[in-house]
Design a protein around this motif. Structure first.
Motif, PDB file in Angstrom:
ATOM      1  N   UNK A 115     -18.967 -36.481 -19.525  1.00 39.81           N
ATOM      2  CA  UNK A 115     -20.416 -36.265 -19.509  1.00 39.81           C
ATOM      3  C   UNK A 115     -21.109 -37.623 -19.394  1.00 39.81           C
ATOM      4  N   UNK A 116     -22.414 -37.592 -19.296  1.00 37.88           N
ATOM      5  CA  UNK A 116     -23.173 -38.825 -19.052  1.00 37.88           C
ATOM      6  C   UNK A 116     -23.006 -39.863 -20.158  1.00 37.88           C
ATOM      7  N   UNK A 117     -22.808 -39.427 -21.391  1.00 38.01           N
ATOM      8  CA  UNK A 117     -22.731 -40.388 -22.497  1.00 38.01           C
ATOM      9  C   UNK A 117     -21.337 -40.983 -22.679  1.00 38.01           C
ATOM     10  N   UNK A 118     -20.329 -40.453 -21.961  1.00 33.65           N
ATOM     11  CA  UNK A 118     -18.960 -40.972 -22.078  1.00 33.65           C
ATOM     12  C   UNK A 118     -18.818 -42.248 -21.257  1.00 33.65           C
ATOM     13  N   UNK A 119     -18.444 -43.331 -21.927  1.00 29.49           N
ATOM     14  CA  UNK A 119     -18.208 -44.600 -21.234  1.00 29.49           C
ATOM     15  C   UNK A 119     -16.744 -44.662 -20.789  1.00 29.49           C
ATOM     16  N   UNK A 120     -16.417 -45.683 -20.081  1.00 26.57           N
ATOM     17  CA  UNK A 120     -15.019 -45.870 -19.667  1.00 26.57           C
ATOM     18  C   UNK A 120     -14.131 -46.070 -20.888  1.00 26.57           C
ATOM     19  N   UNK A 121     -14.625 -46.750 -21.890  1.00 25.48           N
ATOM     20  CA  UNK A 121     -13.855 -46.946 -23.130  1.00 25.48           C
ATOM     21  C   UNK A 121     -13.587 -45.608 -23.816  1.00 25.48           C
ATOM     22  N   UNK A 122     -14.562 -44.700 -23.766  1.00 24.51           N
ATOM     23  CA  UNK A 122     -14.354 -43.361 -24.336  1.00 24.51           C
ATOM     24  C   UNK A 122     -13.267 -42.607 -23.574  1.00 24.51           C
ATOM     25  N   UNK A 123     -13.271 -42.742 -22.270  1.00 23.84           N
ATOM     26  CA  UNK A 123     -12.249 -42.063 -21.453  1.00 23.84           C
ATOM     27  C   UNK A 123     -10.864 -42.635 -21.722  1.00 23.84           C
ATOM     28  N   UNK A 124     -10.772 -43.946 -21.891  1.00 23.75           N
ATOM     29  CA  UNK A 124      -9.478 -44.571 -22.188  1.00 23.75           C
ATOM     30  C   UNK A 124      -8.988 -44.126 -23.562  1.00 23.75           C
ATOM     31  N   UNK A 125      -9.896 -44.065 -24.534  1.00 15.32           N
ATOM     32  CA  UNK A 125      -9.516 -43.595 -25.870  1.00 15.32           C
ATOM     33  C   UNK A 125      -9.070 -42.138 -25.834  1.00 15.32           C
ATOM     34  N   UNK A 126      -9.743 -41.316 -25.048  1.00 14.29           N
ATOM     35  CA  UNK A 126      -9.333 -39.917 -24.896  1.00 14.29           C
ATOM     36  C   UNK A 126      -7.956 -39.824 -24.240  1.00 14.29           C
ATOM     37  N   UNK A 127      -7.677 -40.723 -23.315  1.00 17.27           N
ATOM     38  CA  UNK A 127      -6.364 -40.762 -22.673  1.00 17.27           C
ATOM     39  C   UNK A 127      -5.275 -41.104 -23.683  1.00 17.27           C
ATOM     40  N   UNK A 128      -5.543 -42.037 -24.552  1.00 19.50           N
ATOM     41  CA  UNK A 128      -4.570 -42.405 -25.593  1.00 19.50           C
ATOM     42  C   UNK A 128      -4.376 -41.263 -26.594  1.00 19.50           C
ATOM     43  N   UNK A 129      -5.451 -40.597 -26.972  1.00 16.27           N
ATOM     44  CA  UNK A 129      -5.357 -39.461 -27.890  1.00 16.27           C
ATOM     45  C   UNK A 129      -4.584 -38.327 -27.246  1.00 16.27           C
ATOM     46  N   UNK A 130      -4.838 -38.087 -25.984  1.00 16.96           N
ATOM     47  CA  UNK A 130      -4.113 -37.056 -25.237  1.00 16.96           C
ATOM     48  C   UNK A 130      -2.619 -37.348 -25.212  1.00 16.96           C
ATOM     49  N   UNK A 131      -2.266 -38.579 -24.980  1.00 20.32           N
ATOM     50  CA  UNK A 131      -0.854 -38.972 -24.957  1.00 20.32           C
ATOM     51  C   UNK A 131      -0.209 -38.812 -26.328  1.00 20.32           C
ATOM     52  N   UNK A 132      -0.920 -39.166 -27.376  1.00 18.72           N
ATOM     53  CA  UNK A 132      -0.386 -39.010 -28.733  1.00 18.72           C
ATOM     54  C   UNK A 132      -0.222 -37.530 -29.075  1.00 18.72           C
ATOM     55  N   UNK A 133      -1.181 -36.711 -28.699  1.00 18.79           N
ATOM     56  CA  UNK A 133      -1.076 -35.272 -28.939  1.00 18.79           C
ATOM     57  C   UNK A 133       0.106 -34.656 -28.210  1.00 18.79           C
ATOM     58  N   UNK A 134       0.338 -35.095 -26.982  1.00 18.59           N
ATOM     59  CA  UNK A 134       1.502 -34.600 -26.228  1.00 18.59           C
ATOM     60  C   UNK A 134       2.802 -34.981 -26.919  1.00 18.59           C
ATOM     61  N   UNK A 135       2.864 -36.179 -27.444  1.00 15.07           N
ATOM     62  CA  UNK A 135       4.066 -36.621 -28.151  1.00 15.07           C
ATOM     63  C   UNK A 135       4.284 -35.798 -29.417  1.00 15.07           C
ATOM     64  N   UNK A 136       3.216 -35.511 -30.142  1.00 16.48           N
ATOM     65  CA  UNK A 136       3.326 -34.674 -31.339  1.00 16.48           C
ATOM     66  C   UNK A 136       3.842 -33.289 -30.972  1.00 16.48           C
ATOM     67  N   UNK A 137       3.313 -32.724 -29.905  1.00 13.41           N
ATOM     68  CA  UNK A 137       3.777 -31.394 -29.482  1.00 13.41           C
ATOM     69  C   UNK A 137       5.245 -31.419 -29.068  1.00 13.41           C
ATOM     70  N   UNK A 138       5.690 -32.499 -28.441  1.00 11.57           N
ATOM     71  CA  UNK A 138       7.105 -32.603 -28.061  1.00 11.57           C
ATOM     72  C   UNK A 138       7.996 -32.592 -29.299  1.00 11.57           C
ATOM     73  N   UNK A 139       7.600 -33.320 -30.326  1.00  5.46           N
ATOM     74  CA  UNK A 139       8.391 -33.368 -31.560  1.00  5.46           C
ATOM     75  C   UNK A 139       8.436 -31.988 -32.219  1.00  5.46           C
ATOM     76  N   UNK A 140       7.309 -31.312 -32.281  1.00  7.10           N
ATOM     77  CA  UNK A 140       7.251 -29.992 -32.927  1.00  7.10           C
ATOM     78  C   UNK A 140       8.083 -28.975 -32.140  1.00  7.10           C
ATOM     79  N   UNK A 141       7.959 -28.969 -30.828  1.00  2.00           N
ATOM     80  CA  UNK A 141       8.736 -28.018 -30.024  1.00  2.00           C
ATOM     81  C   UNK A 141      10.225 -28.329 -30.093  1.00  2.00           C
ATOM     82  N   UNK A 142      10.584 -29.599 -30.165  1.00  2.00           N
ATOM     83  CA  UNK A 142      11.985 -29.960 -30.363  1.00  2.00           C
ATOM     84  C   UNK A 142      12.503 -29.464 -31.698  1.00  2.00           C
TER      85      UNK A 142
END
Length: 162
Positions: A115-142
């Motif tokens: 959205x308009x208020x999201x800066x590039x830094x916000x998008x990068x932080x969301x990318x890192x959070x997304x990656x961490x969430x995926x890793x958590x899901x991999x551990x749980x499914x394993x």
């Protein structure tokens, strides 16, 4: 192995496969120094993932339902094995779905359609959070796969004792 356990194993394995593909990007985002190349690769990868045809998203969400139905059907047997192994698996599976709904979907939206208020830094932080969430899901499914394997081992060990 019955249909119920096959449904659980198939859904967990399918999601682990999807998350393993994402892990090639996630590993670089989480465990390497962030460069412009890594960030752009992450944005491009998740934009492709987010803009996939609706049929692919339907298969993904359908497999979520198959996993829940399989675990509930296994838990319906309600013996000691079902309570420990399938109850724990169901709790883990619901946790993985909660992480998907609470972390993955909003982070994908922030990365791909900010959205308009999201800066590039916000998008990068969301990318890192997304990656961490995926890793958590991999551990749980394993862990769910390990629990299902342990249940089958316990069942066979019980048969050997008789």
């Amino acid at each position: 192995m019955g249909f119920r356990q096959g449904a659980v194993l198939a859904s967990c394995s399918f999601f682990l496969g999807v998350l393993f593909i994402c892990f090639f990007v996630d590993y670089r985002i989480l465990h390497q120094e962030l460069t412009e190349e890594i960030i752009e690769d992450g944005f491009q990868f998740y934009a492709t993932f987010f803009n996939a045809p609706p049929a692919i998203k339907a298969v993904l969400h359908g497999f979520m339902g198959v996993g829940i139905l399989g675990l509930v059907a296994k838990l319906h047997k309600y013996d000691e094995s079902a309570i420990f192994f399938d109850g724990s698996s169901l709790a883990g599976y619901l946790f993985a779905i909660a992480v998907y709904l609470a972390v993955t979907v909003p982070s994908l939206r922030t990365v791909v359609t900010p959205v308009d208020i999201d800066t590039r830094a916000d998008r990068i932080e969301a990318l890192r959070i997304l990656s961490a969430g995926n890793t958590i899901m991999m551990v749980v499914l394993g862990a769910i796969l390990v629990l299902q394997g342990g249940q089958e081992y316990a069942r066979r060990a019980e048969c050997w004792e008789r």
